[in-house]
Motif scaffolding. Structure first.
Motif, PDB file in Angstrom:
ATOM      1  N   HIS A 169       2.271   5.453   1.745  1.00 29.82           N
ATOM      2  CA  HIS A 169       3.700   5.331   1.997  1.00 29.82           C
ATOM      3  C   HIS A 169       4.029   4.890   3.416  1.00 29.82           C
ATOM      4  O   HIS A 169       5.060   4.247   3.636  1.00 29.82           O
ATOM      5  CB  HIS A 169       4.421   6.633   1.642  1.00 29.82           C
ATOM      6  CG  HIS A 169       4.878   6.657   0.226  1.00 29.82           C
ATOM      7  ND1 HIS A 169       6.191   6.512  -0.138  1.00 29.82           N
ATOM      8  CD2 HIS A 169       4.188   6.750  -0.935  1.00 29.82           C
ATOM      9  CE1 HIS A 169       6.301   6.543  -1.448  1.00 29.82           C
ATOM     10  NE2 HIS A 169       5.087   6.691  -1.958  1.00 29.82           N
ATOM     11  N   PHE A 170       3.183   5.204   4.379  1.00 25.47           N
ATOM     12  CA  PHE A 170       3.453   4.731   5.728  1.00 25.47           C
ATOM     13  C   PHE A 170       3.135   3.247   5.866  1.00 25.47           C
ATOM     14  O   PHE A 170       3.765   2.537   6.657  1.00 25.47           O
ATOM     15  CB  PHE A 170       2.716   5.588   6.759  1.00 25.47           C
ATOM     16  CG  PHE A 170       3.455   6.848   7.096  1.00 25.47           C
ATOM     17  CD1 PHE A 170       4.311   6.896   8.182  1.00 25.47           C
ATOM     18  CD2 PHE A 170       3.324   7.979   6.304  1.00 25.47           C
ATOM     19  CE1 PHE A 170       5.021   8.052   8.487  1.00 25.47           C
ATOM     20  CE2 PHE A 170       4.032   9.136   6.592  1.00 25.47           C
ATOM     21  CZ  PHE A 170       4.883   9.176   7.682  1.00 25.47           C
ATOM     22  N   HIS A 171       2.166   2.754   5.086  1.00 30.14           N
ATOM     23  CA  HIS A 171       1.951   1.308   5.031  1.00 30.14           C
ATOM     24  C   HIS A 171       3.188   0.634   4.447  1.00 30.14           C
ATOM     25  O   HIS A 171       3.624  -0.412   4.938  1.00 30.14           O
ATOM     26  CB  HIS A 171       0.724   0.989   4.181  1.00 30.14           C
ATOM     27  CG  HIS A 171      -0.566   1.518   4.724  1.00 30.14           C
ATOM     28  ND1 HIS A 171      -1.040   1.185   5.972  1.00 30.14           N
ATOM     29  CD2 HIS A 171      -1.480   2.371   4.188  1.00 30.14           C
ATOM     30  CE1 HIS A 171      -2.199   1.808   6.191  1.00 30.14           C
ATOM     31  NE2 HIS A 171      -2.486   2.532   5.125  1.00 30.14           N
ATOM     32  N   GLN A 206       6.001  -2.089   6.218  1.00 24.28           N
ATOM     33  CA  GLN A 206       6.416  -3.339   5.598  1.00 24.28           C
ATOM     34  C   GLN A 206       7.935  -3.405   5.444  1.00 24.28           C
ATOM     35  O   GLN A 206       8.566  -4.426   5.734  1.00 24.28           O
ATOM     36  CB  GLN A 206       5.732  -3.490   4.233  1.00 24.28           C
ATOM     37  CG  GLN A 206       4.227  -3.668   4.294  1.00 24.28           C
ATOM     38  CD  GLN A 206       3.823  -4.952   4.983  1.00 24.28           C
ATOM     39  OE1 GLN A 206       4.460  -5.998   4.816  1.00 24.28           O
ATOM     40  NE2 GLN A 206       2.753  -4.896   5.776  1.00 24.28           N
ATOM     41  N   LEU A 207       8.542  -2.313   5.009  1.00 20.75           N
ATOM     42  CA  LEU A 207       9.999  -2.293   4.852  1.00 20.75           C
ATOM     43  C   LEU A 207      10.700  -2.450   6.197  1.00 20.75           C
ATOM     44  O   LEU A 207      11.752  -3.091   6.298  1.00 20.75           O
ATOM     45  CB  LEU A 207      10.431  -0.982   4.186  1.00 20.75           C
ATOM     46  CG  LEU A 207       9.973  -0.783   2.740  1.00 20.75           C
ATOM     47  CD1 LEU A 207      10.348   0.612   2.258  1.00 20.75           C
ATOM     48  CD2 LEU A 207      10.559  -1.849   1.819  1.00 20.75           C
ATOM     49  N   ILE A 263      11.839   7.513   6.288  1.00 17.00           N
ATOM     50  CA  ILE A 263      10.727   8.017   5.497  1.00 17.00           C
ATOM     51  C   ILE A 263      10.572   9.502   5.781  1.00 17.00           C
ATOM     52  O   ILE A 263      10.429   9.917   6.940  1.00 17.00           O
ATOM     53  CB  ILE A 263       9.401   7.258   5.764  1.00 17.00           C
ATOM     54  CG1 ILE A 263       8.248   7.909   4.957  1.00 17.00           C
ATOM     55  CG2 ILE A 263       9.078   7.157   7.250  1.00 17.00           C
ATOM     56  CD1 ILE A 263       6.975   7.092   4.915  1.00 17.00           C
ATOM     57  N   TRP A 264      10.666  10.309   4.740  1.00 15.19           N
ATOM     58  CA  TRP A 264      10.516  11.760   4.832  1.00 15.19           C
ATOM     59  C   TRP A 264       9.095  12.139   4.454  1.00 15.19           C
ATOM     60  O   TRP A 264       8.541  11.636   3.466  1.00 15.19           O
ATOM     61  CB  TRP A 264      11.488  12.452   3.884  1.00 15.19           C
ATOM     62  CG  TRP A 264      12.929  12.338   4.300  1.00 15.19           C
ATOM     63  CD1 TRP A 264      13.797  11.321   4.005  1.00 15.19           C
ATOM     64  CD2 TRP A 264      13.656  13.280   5.093  1.00 15.19           C
ATOM     65  NE1 TRP A 264      15.025  11.574   4.557  1.00 15.19           N
ATOM     66  CE2 TRP A 264      14.974  12.771   5.239  1.00 15.19           C
ATOM     67  CE3 TRP A 264      13.333  14.493   5.698  1.00 15.19           C
ATOM     68  CZ2 TRP A 264      15.959  13.438   5.946  1.00 15.19           C
ATOM     69  CZ3 TRP A 264      14.312  15.167   6.406  1.00 15.19           C
ATOM     70  CH2 TRP A 264      15.616  14.639   6.531  1.00 15.19           C
ATOM     71  N   THR A 265       8.495  13.028   5.223  1.00 15.95           N
ATOM     72  CA  THR A 265       7.122  13.439   4.957  1.00 15.95           C
ATOM     73  C   THR A 265       6.930  14.908   5.278  1.00 15.95           C
ATOM     74  O   THR A 265       7.645  15.475   6.114  1.00 15.95           O
ATOM     75  CB  THR A 265       6.129  12.590   5.784  1.00 15.95           C
ATOM     76  OG1 THR A 265       4.795  13.043   5.548  1.00 15.95           O
ATOM     77  CG2 THR A 265       6.424  12.687   7.269  1.00 15.95           C
ATOM     78  N   ILE A 302       6.922   1.656  13.028  1.00 13.40           N
ATOM     79  CA  ILE A 302       8.067   2.311  12.396  1.00 13.40           C
ATOM     80  C   ILE A 302       8.887   2.965  13.503  1.00 13.40           C
ATOM     81  O   ILE A 302       8.340   3.696  14.338  1.00 13.40           O
ATOM     82  CB  ILE A 302       7.630   3.386  11.380  1.00 13.40           C
ATOM     83  CG1 ILE A 302       6.628   2.825  10.374  1.00 13.40           C
ATOM     84  CG2 ILE A 302       8.846   3.973  10.649  1.00 13.40           C
ATOM     85  CD1 ILE A 302       5.956   3.887   9.513  1.00 13.40           C
ATOM     86  N   ALA A 303      10.190   2.699  13.532  1.00 14.65           N
ATOM     87  CA  ALA A 303      11.043   3.325  14.540  1.00 14.65           C
ATOM     88  C   ALA A 303      10.918   4.839  14.447  1.00 14.65           C
ATOM     89  O   ALA A 303      10.974   5.415  13.357  1.00 14.65           O
ATOM     90  CB  ALA A 303      12.495   2.899  14.338  1.00 14.65           C
TER      91      ALA A 303
END
Length: 388
Positions: free
Chosen positions: A14-16, A20-21, A30-32, A45-46
């Motif tokens: 998901h971080f890959h 990309q997004l 993105i929640w983790t 990723i910001a």
């Protein structure tokens, strides 16, 4: 189109996807479940878009392999971790978004996204959960162990997610076929294979000339077919063979190998992902005969480093490389076939070197994670508009 909100209890792929997004200016957040100090190397990723909810996952991670010896606690902890992040994200979705959640984490947040005029995509990294539960039950019985099974609460939750999701994204044809076999509409299941992190994985050395080194990377488990590899390795005819094992060893495997020959097997334990390129580059072949998973990313890592791969269709191998060109695709539960392919590589070093060259060319053609990103964004732009 709406911006994208992701949920992933761990890292996984998901971080890959988030990177990309972000490149396409589509990432909302993105929640983790990972704690923030574990995410310092997630560049691209910001920082303000990475949202952590670590209250269950971080203590779970702190226990490490000890949690495997407490199956009842592990099952309850998993359930609470998946439920809590789902509820929490649902409360924090305030405007229309397209939610992409790892299966088991998106039922309530998916409903919330749809209620606000957004979309819900269930992202399943392994086979259909009922198929998975059944095949693993058979595999544990094969080795004489009782299978605790997937938590029935998680099974029911995932089935509900499959039902309400606008689409289900999967990484391989193997996974897609399991959904179709379980009665899910084929048009609802979208296959988008993973890639490999090319900036991190490249050939930086060569295998030793005085030994034949077989490499394993990943959890050393019944699910991933480790004993099938060990049995095949022990049959090999070579004066100086070595099986290098990187990954944590599950309790069942520790019990089984008490009666096995592990003289030429080196268990390295867990190693940082950043150190793996050297091991891939300096091994003659990488083997992963999994009984069930989605598309094992380690296969792409090995190929990127010029290491031929022996794997099964149930590892998603058919979506990464071609049998006989960059490695071999073998049936599940077949130590003899694994042995035959390993012996072939021992006896045909020129062919092995050609497979190594082919592996690097193959990964360059699929452009690592960039192709995954392009395919996912293309799907999102076409299908989410279509849903409006």
């Amino acid at each position: 189109m709406n911006k994208i909100t992701q949920i992933s209890i761990g890292r996984f792929h998901h971080f890959h996807l988030a990177r990309q997004l972000e490149k396409y200016n589509l990432l909302e957040a993105i929640w983790t479940g990972y704690p923030s100090f574990k995410l310092k190397d997630e560049d691209g990723i910001a920082v303000d878009k990475i949202k952590t909810f670590p209250w269950f996952r971080a203590p779970y991670m702190a226990l490490g392999p000890w949690i495997d010896y407490l199956p009842a606690l592990k099952k309850q902890w998993d359930w609470l971790a998946f439920e809590s992040i789902d509820y929490f994200v649902a409360q924090n979705i305030k405007s229309p978004t397209t939610l992409i959640s790892l299966s088991g984490t998106g039922l309530y947040s998916g409903k919330k996204a749809k209620s606000l005029g957004g979309n819900f995509i269930c992202d399943r990294g392994s086979s259909h959960i009922v198929f998975q539960d059944n095949i693993l039950k058979d595999e544990y019985h094969r080795w004489g162990f009782k299978y605790e099974g997937v938590d029935n609460r998680i099974i029911q939750k995932e089935l509900n997610e499959y039902e309400i999701a606008d689409f289900i994204t999967v990484p391989s044809q193997f996974v897609k076929n399991t959904f179709i076999s379980m009665g899910v509409n084929e048009e609802k299941v979208i296959k988008i294979p993973y890639g490999a992190r090319l900036e991190r994985f490249k050939k930086i050395g060569n295998p030793p000339s005085n030994k034949f080194r077989v490499l394993w990377v990943g959890a050393v488990s019944i699910r991933k077919g480790f004993i099938d590899l060990l049995n095949a390795f022990n049959l090999l005819s070579h004066p100086n063979k070595e099986l290098l094992v990187i990954g944590s060893v599950q309790p069942e495997i520790k019990q089984i190998i008490k009666s096995k020959n592990i003289k030429n097997v080196i268990f390295k334990g867990n190693l940082p992902n950043t150190s793996l390129a050297e091991y891939y580059s300096k091994s003659h072949v990488f083997v992963l005969p999994s009984i069930e998973e989605g598309l094992a990313i380690v296969q792409g890592e090995a190929l990127s480093c010029g290491c031929p791969v022996i794997s099964t269709p149930n590892s998603g191998a058919e979506d990464l490389f071609e049998d006989g060109i960059e490695g071999f695709i073998v049936p599940i539960r077949s130590s003899q076939t694994i042995h035959d392919k390993l012996q072939f590589l021992i006896d045909n070093d020129l062919m092995r070197k050609k497979m190594s060259e082919n592996a690097i060319l193959r990964v360059k053609k699929i452009e690592g994670w960039d192709t995954y990103g392009k395919n996912m964004v293309g799907f999102l732009k076409s299908k989410t508009y279509e849903l409006k």
